[in-house]
Design a protein around this motif. Structure first.
Motif, PDB file in Angstrom:
ATOM      1  N   ALA A 187      38.971  33.322  33.774  1.00 21.53           N
ATOM      2  CA  ALA A 187      39.137  31.921  34.194  1.00 21.53           C
ATOM      3  C   ALA A 187      39.228  31.821  35.712  1.00 21.53           C
ATOM      4  O   ALA A 187      38.850  30.813  36.298  1.00 21.53           O
ATOM      5  CB  ALA A 187      40.391  31.339  33.567  1.00 21.53           C
ATOM      6  N   ASN A 188      39.726  32.875  36.332  1.00 21.39           N
ATOM      7  CA  ASN A 188      39.900  32.835  37.781  1.00 21.39           C
ATOM      8  C   ASN A 188      38.624  33.171  38.542  1.00 21.39           C
ATOM      9  O   ASN A 188      38.618  33.210  39.769  1.00 21.39           O
ATOM     10  CB  ASN A 188      41.031  33.785  38.185  1.00 21.39           C
ATOM     11  CG  ASN A 188      42.324  33.352  37.558  1.00 21.39           C
ATOM     12  OD1 ASN A 188      42.754  32.235  37.746  1.00 21.39           O
ATOM     13  ND2 ASN A 188      42.903  34.218  36.736  1.00 21.39           N
ATOM     14  N   ARG A 189      37.574  33.455  37.766  1.00 23.05           N
ATOM     15  CA  ARG A 189      36.265  33.677  38.391  1.00 23.05           C
ATOM     16  C   ARG A 189      35.236  32.736  37.756  1.00 23.05           C
ATOM     17  O   ARG A 189      34.052  33.037  37.689  1.00 23.05           O
ATOM     18  CB  ARG A 189      35.838  35.130  38.247  1.00 23.05           C
ATOM     19  CG  ARG A 189      36.706  36.048  39.113  1.00 23.05           C
ATOM     20  CD  ARG A 189      36.808  37.411  38.511  1.00 23.05           C
ATOM     21  NE  ARG A 189      35.959  38.385  39.165  1.00 23.05           N
ATOM     22  CZ  ARG A 189      35.828  39.627  38.714  1.00 23.05           C
ATOM     23  NH1 ARG A 189      36.449  40.021  37.623  1.00 23.05           N
ATOM     24  NH2 ARG A 189      35.072  40.475  39.355  1.00 23.05           N
ATOM     25  N   GLY A 190      35.730  31.609  37.254  1.00 20.74           N
ATOM     26  CA  GLY A 190      34.823  30.546  36.824  1.00 20.74           C
ATOM     27  C   GLY A 190      34.256  30.663  35.424  1.00 20.74           C
ATOM     28  O   GLY A 190      33.271  30.024  35.100  1.00 20.74           O
ATOM     29  N   GLN A 191      34.877  31.480  34.558  1.00 18.58           N
ATOM     30  CA  GLN A 191      34.255  31.681  33.245  1.00 18.58           C
ATOM     31  C   GLN A 191      35.167  31.285  32.086  1.00 18.58           C
ATOM     32  O   GLN A 191      35.020  31.800  30.971  1.00 18.58           O
ATOM     33  CB  GLN A 191      33.881  33.161  33.079  1.00 18.58           C
ATOM     34  CG  GLN A 191      32.959  33.689  34.139  1.00 18.58           C
ATOM     35  CD  GLN A 191      33.109  35.179  34.360  1.00 18.58           C
ATOM     36  OE1 GLN A 191      33.855  35.862  33.667  1.00 18.58           O
ATOM     37  NE2 GLN A 191      32.410  35.700  35.349  1.00 18.58           N
ATOM     38  N   CYS A 192      36.141  30.422  32.313  1.00 20.84           N
ATOM     39  CA  CYS A 192      37.136  30.121  31.274  1.00 20.84           C
ATOM     40  C   CYS A 192      36.498  29.686  29.951  1.00 20.84           C
ATOM     41  O   CYS A 192      35.621  28.834  29.911  1.00 20.84           O
ATOM     42  CB  CYS A 192      38.066  29.010  31.764  1.00 20.84           C
ATOM     43  SG  CYS A 192      39.248  28.578  30.502  1.00 20.84           S
ATOM     44  N   ALA A 193      36.949  30.289  28.849  1.00 23.54           N
ATOM     45  CA  ALA A 193      36.430  29.940  27.517  1.00 23.54           C
ATOM     46  C   ALA A 193      37.327  28.886  26.847  1.00 23.54           C
ATOM     47  O   ALA A 193      37.146  28.570  25.691  1.00 23.54           O
ATOM     48  CB  ALA A 193      36.363  31.185  26.648  1.00 23.54           C
ATOM     49  N   HIS A 194      38.295  28.366  27.570  1.00 22.41           N
ATOM     50  CA  HIS A 194      39.238  27.354  27.062  1.00 22.41           C
ATOM     51  C   HIS A 194      39.966  27.836  25.804  1.00 22.41           C
ATOM     52  O   HIS A 194      40.103  27.114  24.830  1.00 22.41           O
ATOM     53  CB  HIS A 194      38.520  26.023  26.809  1.00 22.41           C
ATOM     54  CG  HIS A 194      37.842  25.513  28.045  1.00 22.41           C
ATOM     55  ND1 HIS A 194      38.535  24.979  29.101  1.00 22.41           N
ATOM     56  CD2 HIS A 194      36.547  25.520  28.414  1.00 22.41           C
ATOM     57  CE1 HIS A 194      37.691  24.675  30.069  1.00 22.41           C
ATOM     58  NE2 HIS A 194      36.479  24.997  29.687  1.00 22.41           N
ATOM     59  N   SER A 195      40.422  29.065  25.866  1.00 25.94           N
ATOM     60  CA  SER A 195      41.090  29.662  24.706  1.00 25.94           C
ATOM     61  C   SER A 195      42.372  28.921  24.347  1.00 25.94           C
ATOM     62  O   SER A 195      42.839  28.993  23.212  1.00 25.94           O
ATOM     63  CB  SER A 195      41.425  31.122  25.010  1.00 25.94           C
ATOM     64  OG  SER A 195      40.303  31.757  25.549  1.00 25.94           O
ATOM     65  N   CYS A 196      42.943  28.208  25.304  1.00 26.44           N
ATOM     66  CA  CYS A 196      44.163  27.457  25.010  1.00 26.44           C
ATOM     67  C   CYS A 196      43.907  26.324  24.011  1.00 26.44           C
ATOM     68  O   CYS A 196      44.833  25.824  23.388  1.00 26.44           O
ATOM     69  CB  CYS A 196      44.758  26.880  26.290  1.00 26.44           C
ATOM     70  SG  CYS A 196      43.619  25.785  27.147  1.00 26.44           S
ATOM     71  N   ARG A 197      42.654  25.941  23.836  1.00 25.46           N
ATOM     72  CA  ARG A 197      42.331  24.831  22.920  1.00 25.46           C
ATOM     73  C   ARG A 197      42.163  25.310  21.485  1.00 25.46           C
ATOM     74  O   ARG A 197      41.998  24.514  20.578  1.00 25.46           O
ATOM     75  CB  ARG A 197      41.017  24.148  23.328  1.00 25.46           C
ATOM     76  CG  ARG A 197      40.865  23.898  24.804  1.00 25.46           C
ATOM     77  CD  ARG A 197      41.549  22.632  25.219  1.00 25.46           C
ATOM     78  NE  ARG A 197      41.473  22.456  26.653  1.00 25.46           N
ATOM     79  CZ  ARG A 197      42.387  21.808  27.361  1.00 25.46           C
ATOM     80  NH1 ARG A 197      43.443  21.289  26.774  1.00 25.46           N
ATOM     81  NH2 ARG A 197      42.259  21.666  28.646  1.00 25.46           N
TER      82      ARG A 197
END
Ligand code: SF4
Length: 407
Positions: A187-197
């Protein structure tokens, strides 16, 4: 009273233009590298140049994100990239990493610097620290209350920016390893998969495949799925914190989101400045914001720390009541027809809404559709096709068309 800035996101050059035409004072975007949104279309060198020109001609600003938390390998090419941004003449770089700051200094890059929310500035000492290092603006962490922001304002002269709308992180903004852990996407390199959702179960290690539900309710649990921030009901309090810029999140979002959210906040902000004493919140603004896809709305940390009311336990899907139908590409004043580029299937008889750049929202009925071959058709299913539909109003290029989702 000097008006504060309304700052909008743009995932590509067309959205940048849309944001400006609907009333943003400034736009931020990722360049061709080093931003935090790999999934957004992002901008080529030429796009950035054209975007800067488009905004500057209108007295508006362009900020470019260079806010990833880079590892050694990510620094390759950074000096050249920074020089290119300087050459283009962007108005500021949004950064978060001290290493990036060092390279900017070593390379003698003469651009204004904004501290990204990714650096999580949550107190006045931290704000002062970054200001002393040369940041001209601090983008405050989303995890701050109105009173904390006011106190920071009292203790510093530096330009301050706060978020007023958009998705929230369940961790301190962006500083999260969930996505790295589950799918190896940083996520800190622009690739967040939104796992929190995602929807979570409990599994005992000796019983693989047996998923024990963790019940919030009959839908299971989305324990980390925050609703989206929306402060439209609190514009006077937001302005009275004394910040200089109000930011809308959403570089991955579509044209309907950008047009509707920018235009709605523009109306509320202008209405406040016109007559602060007699300002009244209009329910219609919130109703309009509910027409763009969202996960339910929360006021984040602004009034008090979030409670269970601020999470969406039912689903990680977006609520979507309106479809983005298309974008106006031209207007035929002889025949009173709008030329619309199709993004969602049109049907003869549809009742559509066209969001005008000045904030007005007009309703039109599609009494006929003429396709690109000049034939009258009952529907227009092909994305990107330009169709003609009769209209009563007059419309301009890059005005957005929507319709209530068909049941
Ligand atoms: S997984 Fe969720 S909390 Fe973590 S960075 Fe992505 S959006 Fe933010």
């Amino acid at each position: 009273m000097e008006k504060l800035e309304l700052l909008a996101p743009a995932g590509n050059l067309e959205k940048l233009k849309v944001a400006a035409l609907y009333g943003a004072d400034a736009v931020y975007c990722g360049g061709f590298s080093f931003g935090l949104r790999e999934g957004a279309d992002n901008f080529s060198y030429q796009d950035l140049k054209d975007g800067a020109e488009f905004l500057h001609e209108r007295g508006k600003q362009l900020y470019v994100t260079v806010n990833m938390i880079p590892h050694n390998e990510d620094l390759k090419g950074l000096p050249e990239y920074l020089h290119q941004l300087e050459e283009i003449g962007v108005d500021a770089l949004i950064i978060s990493d001290p290493g990036v700051l060092k390279i900017i200094r070593d390379e003698d890059i003469d651009l204004s610097l904004h501290l990204s929310t990714q650096a999580n500035a949550v107190n006045y000492a931290s704000v002062a620290f970054w200001h002393d290092l040369g940041m001209e603006r601090i983008i405050l962490a989303r995890e701050l209350s109105k009173d904390e922001i006011k106190e920071i304002r009292k203790k510093t002269d530096v330009s301050l920016e706060m978020f007023i709308h958009g998705a929230m992180c369940i961790s301190y903004s962006g500083r999260c390893l969930l996505s790295n852990y589950f799918v190896n996407r940083d996520a800190n390199r622009g690739q967040c998969a939104h796992s929190c959702r995602w929807k979570y179960h409990l599994v005992e290690e000796e019983r693989p495949g047996e998923y024990y539900p963790v019940f919030e309710d009959k839908n299971g649990t989305h324990i980390m799925n925050s609703k989206d921030l929306c402060l439209i009901e609190h514009i006077p309090e937001v302005i009275n914190t004394g910040v200089d810029s109000l930011k809308i999140e959403g570089r991955m979002k579509g044209m309907h989101y950008v047009s509707c959210v920018v235009s709605t906040y523009r109306k509320a902000i202008d209405s406040y400045y016109e007559d602060p004493e007699n300002y009244e919140f209009k329910q219609k603004w919130l109703d309009d914001l509910r027409k763009v896809s969202h996960r339910g709305y929360t006021k984040g940390f602004f009034l008090h720390p979030p409670t269970e009311e601020d999470q969406n336990y039912e689903s990680s899907a977006y609520k979507r009541t309106y479809d983005f139908m298309g974008v106006v590409r031209g207007f035929d004043s002889e025949n009173n027809e709008a030329l619309i580029e199709v993004r969602h299937k049109f049907f003869k008889g549809d009742v559509i809404e066209i969001l005008k750049h000045d904030g007005e929202i007009k309703t039109e009925t599609v009494d006929y559709i003429i396709n690109e071959e000049g034939k009258e058709v009952a529907d227009a299913p092909h994305p990107k096709e330009i169709i003609r539909v009769p209209v009563e109003g007059e419309y301009q290029k890059l005005e957005v068309v929507r319709r209530e989702v068909r049941k």
